[in-house]
Design a protein around this motif. Structure first.
Motif, PDB file in Angstrom:
ATOM      1  N   VAL A 271      -3.533  -3.608  -5.754  1.00 23.92           N
ATOM      2  CA  VAL A 271      -2.799  -2.430  -6.217  1.00 23.92           C
ATOM      3  C   VAL A 271      -3.005  -2.224  -7.713  1.00 23.92           C
ATOM      4  O   VAL A 271      -3.245  -1.101  -8.181  1.00 23.92           O
ATOM      5  CB  VAL A 271      -1.297  -2.570  -5.894  1.00 23.92           C
TER       6      VAL A 271
ATOM      7  N   VAL B 177       1.060   6.218  -7.186  1.00 19.48           N
ATOM      8  CA  VAL B 177      -0.157   6.909  -7.622  1.00 19.48           C
ATOM      9  C   VAL B 177      -0.016   8.415  -7.433  1.00 19.48           C
ATOM     10  O   VAL B 177      -0.427   9.203  -8.302  1.00 19.48           O
ATOM     11  CB  VAL B 177      -1.385   6.375  -6.850  1.00 19.48           C
ATOM     12  N   ALA B 178       0.591   8.826  -6.329  1.00 23.42           N
ATOM     13  CA  ALA B 178       0.718  10.264  -6.045  1.00 23.42           C
ATOM     14  C   ALA B 178       1.559  10.974  -7.102  1.00 23.42           C
ATOM     15  O   ALA B 178       1.174  12.043  -7.591  1.00 23.42           O
ATOM     16  CB  ALA B 178       1.321  10.470  -4.661  1.00 23.42           C
TER      17      ALA B 178
ATOM     18  N   GLY C 284       0.813  -1.211   0.000  1.00 26.84           N
ATOM     19  CA  GLY C 284       0.000   0.000   0.000  1.00 26.84           C
ATOM     20  C   GLY C 284       0.843   1.255   0.000  1.00 26.84           C
ATOM     21  O   GLY C 284       0.524   2.229  -0.696  1.00 26.84           O
ATOM     22  N   ARG C 285       1.924   1.252   0.781  1.00 24.97           N
ATOM     23  CA  ARG C 285       2.787   2.436   0.821  1.00 24.97           C
ATOM     24  C   ARG C 285       3.434   2.690  -0.527  1.00 24.97           C
ATOM     25  O   ARG C 285       3.462   3.832  -1.019  1.00 24.97           O
ATOM     26  CB  ARG C 285       3.869   2.274   1.904  1.00 24.97           C
TER      27      ARG C 285
ATOM     28  N   THR D 265      -7.470   4.394 -11.155  1.00 17.85           N
ATOM     29  CA  THR D 265      -6.875   5.728 -11.261  1.00 17.85           C
ATOM     30  C   THR D 265      -6.745   6.143 -12.714  1.00 17.85           C
ATOM     31  O   THR D 265      -7.081   7.279 -13.088  1.00 17.85           O
ATOM     32  CB  THR D 265      -5.495   5.748 -10.579  1.00 17.85           C
TER      33      THR D 265
ATOM     34  N   ARG E  87      -6.289  -0.852  -8.331  1.00 18.83           N
ATOM     35  CA  ARG E  87      -6.331   0.545  -7.907  1.00 18.83           C
ATOM     36  C   ARG E  87      -5.694   1.448  -8.964  1.00 18.83           C
ATOM     37  O   ARG E  87      -6.214   2.526  -9.274  1.00 18.83           O
ATOM     38  CB  ARG E  87      -5.592   0.685  -6.584  1.00 18.83           C
TER      39      ARG E  87
ATOM     40  N   ALA F 248       2.338   1.706  -3.435  1.00 16.46           N
ATOM     41  CA  ALA F 248       1.299   2.107  -4.377  1.00 16.46           C
ATOM     42  C   ALA F 248       0.897   3.562  -4.168  1.00 16.46           C
ATOM     43  O   ALA F 248       0.695   4.310  -5.141  1.00 16.46           O
ATOM     44  CB  ALA F 248       0.085   1.204  -4.236  1.00 16.46           C
ATOM     45  N   ASP F 249       0.769   3.977  -2.917  1.00 15.95           N
ATOM     46  CA  ASP F 249       0.414   5.363  -2.623  1.00 15.95           C
ATOM     47  C   ASP F 249       1.425   6.321  -3.243  1.00 15.95           C
ATOM     48  O   ASP F 249       1.051   7.345  -3.833  1.00 15.95           O
ATOM     49  CB  ASP F 249       0.371   5.593  -1.111  1.00 15.95           C
ATOM     50  N   GLU F 250       2.702   5.993  -3.097  1.00  9.68           N
ATOM     51  CA  GLU F 250       3.753   6.853  -3.635  1.00  9.68           C
ATOM     52  C   GLU F 250       3.682   6.917  -5.157  1.00  9.68           C
ATOM     53  O   GLU F 250       3.792   7.991  -5.755  1.00  9.68           O
ATOM     54  CB  GLU F 250       5.121   6.336  -3.194  1.00  9.68           C
TER      55      GLU F 250
END
Length: 211
Positions: free
Chosen positions: A136, A81-82, A74-75, A143, A139, A77-79
């Motif tokens: 992920v 995607v951001a 998750g971490r 997006t 996700r 993926a968050d990075e």
């Protein structure tokens, strides 16, 4: 004395801050282990040893190995995607959208190839890591679809969803293969090739027949 008291600070940091630092250290340790030896090597004992922390602190942050795996993926993926969203939002027109999204996506993974190996590399087929990796990818697909619909101003539909799925899965594998090559081609060439493929699919899925 090294005792933390709720609501007080120790060594200039609160108990919550120190707990967050330990959690981050465990995630960093898991990242290094998976990047070096894949998901099969991930064990609580190995993570704690790599992080220099006891099992007590592992269970302070995570209920089990599956929870840590979800948090690590998750971490990452968050990075990813951001940075992709930040790039795509710099270009609010269809003609610039594809390259604006791809350049930071590729650059972020190329900056540290371990990110791609952990996110998109081989994982045990029936384990928690595989499930989280699939989440992920879905996700990232959502997006991509959301950005495309917003930029092109069209309604969604199954053709667009399939196009996004094709692009995300293909792009992830292409970048993974590129980073693993003995003599990788220049990053600019990879972005150019991907941009051509993306544009062809985008034109087909967001065009008159898309959706």
């Amino acid at each position: 004395m090294g005792v933390e008291v709720t609501g007080r600070r120790y060594g200039g940091r609160s108990g919550e801050e120190r707990s967050a630092e330990r959690r981050a250290a465990l995630l960093d340790a898991a990242f290094r282990l998976v990047a070096a030896d894949d998901w099969h090597a991930l064990r609580i004992e190995a993570i704690c040893r790599e992080a220099g922390l006891s099992k007590r602190y592992f269970y302070e942050s995570f209920g089990d190995l599956e929870e840590l795996s979800a948090a690590l993926i998750g971490r990452l993926a968050d990075e990813l995607v951001a940075v992709t969203l930040a790039g795509a939002r710099e270009a609010r027109t269809p003609d610039r959208f594809v390259r604006a999204a791809l350049e930071p996506f590729v650059a972020h993974l190329a900056e540290d190839p371990r990110r791609a190996r952990v996110l998109f590399g081989a994982v045990p087929g029936d384990g928690a890591a595989a499930r989280h990796r699939d989440e992920v990818l879905h996700r990232l697909i959502r997006t991509a679809v959301g950005l495309g619909l917003e930029v092109h101003g069209v309604p969604g539909g199954p053709v667009i969803d399939r196009g996004a799925s094709f692009l995300v899965g293909g792009t992830s594998q292409l970048v993974l293969d590129w980073l693993g090559a003995e003599e990788p081609s220049p990053r600019e060439d990879v972005v150019e090739q991907l941009a051509g493929l993306w544009q062809a699919v985008v034109d087909a899925t967001f065009g008159p027949r898309g959706g």
